[in-house]
Design a protein around this motif. Structure first.
Motif, PDB file in Angstrom:
ATOM      1  N   GLN A  18      -7.366   0.764   5.720  1.00  0.00           N
ATOM      2  CA  GLN A  18      -6.062   0.873   4.735  1.00  0.00           C
ATOM      3  C   GLN A  18      -6.715   1.912   3.641  1.00  0.00           C
ATOM      4  OE1 GLN A  18      -2.783   1.346   4.175  1.00  0.00           O
ATOM      5  NE2 GLN A  18      -2.787  -0.795   4.785  1.00  0.00           N
ATOM      6  N   PRO A  24       0.830  -1.209  -0.046  1.00  0.00           N
ATOM      7  CA  PRO A  24      -0.113   0.006   0.095  1.00  0.00           C
ATOM      8  C   PRO A  24       0.900   1.090  -0.066  1.00  0.00           C
ATOM      9  CG  PRO A  24      -0.037  -1.069   2.189  1.00  0.00           C
ATOM     10  CD  PRO A  24       0.555  -1.833   1.221  1.00  0.00           C
ATOM     11  N   LYS A  45       1.959   1.208  -3.726  1.00  0.00           N
ATOM     12  CA  LYS A  45       0.673   1.331  -4.412  1.00  0.00           C
ATOM     13  C   LYS A  45       0.995   0.266  -5.547  1.00  0.00           C
ATOM     14  CE  LYS A  45      -1.888   5.325  -3.070  1.00  0.00           C
ATOM     15  NZ  LYS A  45      -2.715   6.305  -3.690  1.00  0.00           N
ATOM     16  N   THR A  46       1.425  -0.897  -5.255  1.00  0.00           N
ATOM     17  CA  THR A  46       1.447  -1.895  -6.105  1.00  0.00           C
ATOM     18  C   THR A  46       1.033  -3.247  -5.734  1.00  0.00           C
ATOM     19  OG1 THR A  46       3.567  -2.639  -5.368  1.00  0.00           O
ATOM     20  CG2 THR A  46       3.785  -1.021  -7.257  1.00  0.00           C
ATOM     21  N   PRO A  87       1.129  -1.174 -10.804  1.00  0.00           N
ATOM     22  CA  PRO A  87       0.900  -0.024  -9.886  1.00  0.00           C
ATOM     23  C   PRO A  87      -0.602   0.161 -10.206  1.00  0.00           C
ATOM     24  CG  PRO A  87       1.733   0.259 -12.281  1.00  0.00           C
ATOM     25  CD  PRO A  87       1.730  -1.312 -12.057  1.00  0.00           C
ATOM     26  N   TYR A  88      -0.960   1.093  -9.205  1.00  0.00           N
ATOM     27  CA  TYR A  88      -2.416   1.446  -8.957  1.00  0.00           C
ATOM     28  C   TYR A  88      -2.417   2.965  -8.407  1.00  0.00           C
ATOM     29  CZ  TYR A  88      -2.629   0.106  -3.935  1.00  0.00           C
ATOM     30  OH  TYR A  88      -2.007  -0.198  -2.836  1.00  0.00           O
ATOM     31  N   ASP A  89      -3.621   3.576  -8.847  1.00  0.00           N
ATOM     32  CA  ASP A  89      -3.729   4.989  -8.031  1.00  0.00           C
ATOM     33  C   ASP A  89      -4.887   4.629  -7.040  1.00  0.00           C
ATOM     34  OD1 ASP A  89      -2.102   6.954  -9.190  1.00  0.00           O
ATOM     35  OD2 ASP A  89      -3.184   6.018 -11.002  1.00  0.00           O
ATOM     36  N   ARG A  90      -5.846   3.467  -7.296  1.00  0.00           N
ATOM     37  CA  ARG A  90      -6.881   3.157  -6.355  1.00  0.00           C
ATOM     38  C   ARG A  90      -7.077   1.648  -6.695  1.00  0.00           C
ATOM     39  NH1 ARG A  90     -10.423   6.557  -2.993  1.00  0.00           N
ATOM     40  NH2 ARG A  90      -9.525   8.502  -3.252  1.00  0.00           N
ATOM     41  N   LEU A  91      -7.056   1.032  -5.532  1.00  0.00           N
ATOM     42  CA  LEU A  91      -6.955  -0.557  -5.381  1.00  0.00           C
ATOM     43  C   LEU A  91      -8.766  -0.899  -4.969  1.00  0.00           C
ATOM     44  CD1 LEU A  91      -5.641  -3.351  -6.001  1.00  0.00           C
ATOM     45  CD2 LEU A  91      -4.961  -3.076  -3.495  1.00  0.00           C
ATOM     46  N   GLY A 136      -7.310   4.405   0.404  1.00  0.00           N
ATOM     47  CA  GLY A 136      -6.807   4.162  -0.871  1.00  0.00           C
ATOM     48  C   GLY A 136      -7.150   2.850  -1.391  1.00  0.00           C
ATOM     49  N   ILE A 137      -7.575   2.070  -0.582  1.00  0.00           N
ATOM     50  CA  ILE A 137      -8.164   0.578  -0.978  1.00  0.00           C
ATOM     51  C   ILE A 137      -9.569   0.532  -0.750  1.00  0.00           C
ATOM     52  CG2 ILE A 137      -7.841  -2.023  -0.649  1.00  0.00           C
ATOM     53  CD1 ILE A 137      -4.864  -1.397   0.251  1.00  0.00           C
TER      54      ILE A 137
END
Length: 398
Positions: A287, A88, A91-92, A102-106, A289-290
């Protein structure tokens, strides 16, 4: 926040109902977001309606769906791999094959995992002898094979788990439709339900149907009668309760449940075993962003059902689109619709509306079929259910 609108990346882990819906609705409605769906299986078999397969009323293929339309029509990148770990901070998502996304939102839609240590004698190896069939596919086929090969006059033993668990009416619908199959082909057979609970959802509707359709065939024993499930023995197909040991020709043991393994590993589940989420965005409370959707979530009065996973996923998709692209925010409205078969020409339904209230999600309205409805009403529900299945799976998989 994404670096730019054109480069916003959302990774969705889990291609079941919740995950596939998030991916589709983000790709279809949010320009500038690159959507990747990570799912190890090439095809998904629905748990809902799988009792019809056990009864010989549907094929497993008719319950199985692919991801081709999501890729071709909506431009979703489908990665058939296991998500091994989440970082987190970076962000992968680390893939089992060794790659990284890679991510900006998961978004996690991890489904359920089983508490194999909860009942003595029932571990993952035991599922090959006493299938749970609570994740559709090979386990469902195994249970069907066992029922087909069972001699007439045998006992089909179902162990129903404690709350909360996936599909609250499921064990009792399964009992009903296996009884429908027995009535035609193995009429001397019996069904015994050993329950970890003292009551269950739509209990009056089920027990009324059992008297009407299958008199003397289905027996339900609540926890207060048995003292609870204590152990199983796969060698002699027996289940031990506090006061007695019960044997079956076929044993369908449905274990206690919790959020899927990746959610546990990533620290997204609390002491309850489920994942607390913000009711307006389905962002994890543990957490940032997830986001988490589907059966793994907790947060109020939400039953663990496919239709609600779909409803959660749409709320989540629009919340992520708003956060990443600045699009309009919508007040969340959650709905659940469930059809339950009691016989080939007898089905019931429930419809539930839910809304955020005080940091949780509460039921605002509920409509359920009633005992005593006429046969034609129930036949119309059967017709509606079959149409609903086609429309619903089209909404999810395209």
């Amino acid at each position: 926040m994404a670096r730019s609108q054109a480069s916003a990346r959302v990774v969705v882990i889990g291609g079941g109902i919740g995950g596939a819906t998030v991916a589709k609705y983000l790709a279809a409605n949010a320009a500038g977001i690159e959507v990747t769906l990570v799912e190890p299986k090439a095809r998904y078999t629905t748990c809902f309606f799988s009792a019809l397969y056990l009864a010989g009323m549907r094929s497993l293929e008719s319950l199985t769906h692919g991801y081709e339309t999501l890729a071709q029509r909506y431009g979703i990148k489908i990665v058939h791999d296991f998500a091994a770990a989440i970082d987190p901070v970076a962000k992968t998502v680390n893939l089992k094959s060794g790659g990284k996304l890679p991510y900006d939102r998961l978004v996690l839609a991890p489904g359920i995992a089983f508490k194999f240590d909860a009942i003595e004698g029932y571990d993952e190896a035991a599922t090959k002898i006493m299938p749970h069939a609570w994740i559709a596919g090979p386990q469902t086929e195994l249970l069907r094979q066992q029922l087909d090969s069972m001699e007439d006059g045998g006992v089909f033993l179902i162990v129903s788990p404690p709350n909360p668990f996936r599909c609250p009416p499921g064990p009792y619908e399964r009992a009903s439709l296996v009884a429908y199959y027995f009535k035609q082909f193995k009429p001397r057979s019996k069904i015994l339900i050993l329950d970890a609970k003292d009551s269950f959802f739509e209990q009056e509707l089920f027990q009324d149907a059992w008297v009407r359709h299958y008199p003397g065939m289905i027996e339900w024993l609540p926890a207060q009668f048995t003292g609870g499930i204590k152990a199983v023995d796969i060698k002699d197909l027996s289940v031990k309760t506090a006061g007695e040991t019960f044997k079956g020709a076929v044993v369908n043991f449905i274990p206690p449940q919790m959020a899927g393994g990746l959610a546990q590993q990533a620290g997204l589940a609390d002491q309850s075993g489920w994942c607390p989420v913000e009711p307006r965005t389905f962002e994890s409370k543990l957490q940032r962003g997830i986001h988490i959707v589907g059966d793994a979530t907790s947060g109020g009065d939400m039953p663990k059902s496919a239709f609600l996973a779909n409803s959660q996923a749409k709320v989540c998709a629009f919340a992520i689109a708003a956060a990443l692209t600045g699009s309009a925010r919508f007040a969340p409205h959650l709905f659940n619709t469930c059809f339950t078969f009691l016989a080939a020409d007898d089905a019931v339904s429930d419809a539930i509306a839910l809304e955020p209230e005080g940091g949780a999600i509460k039921i605002s309205e509920i409509l359920i079929s009633e005992v005593g409805e006429d046969a034609e009403t129930r036949r119309q529900v059967v017709k509606a259910a079959n149409g609903w299945y086609d429309a619903f799976t089209h909404d999810v998989f395209g």
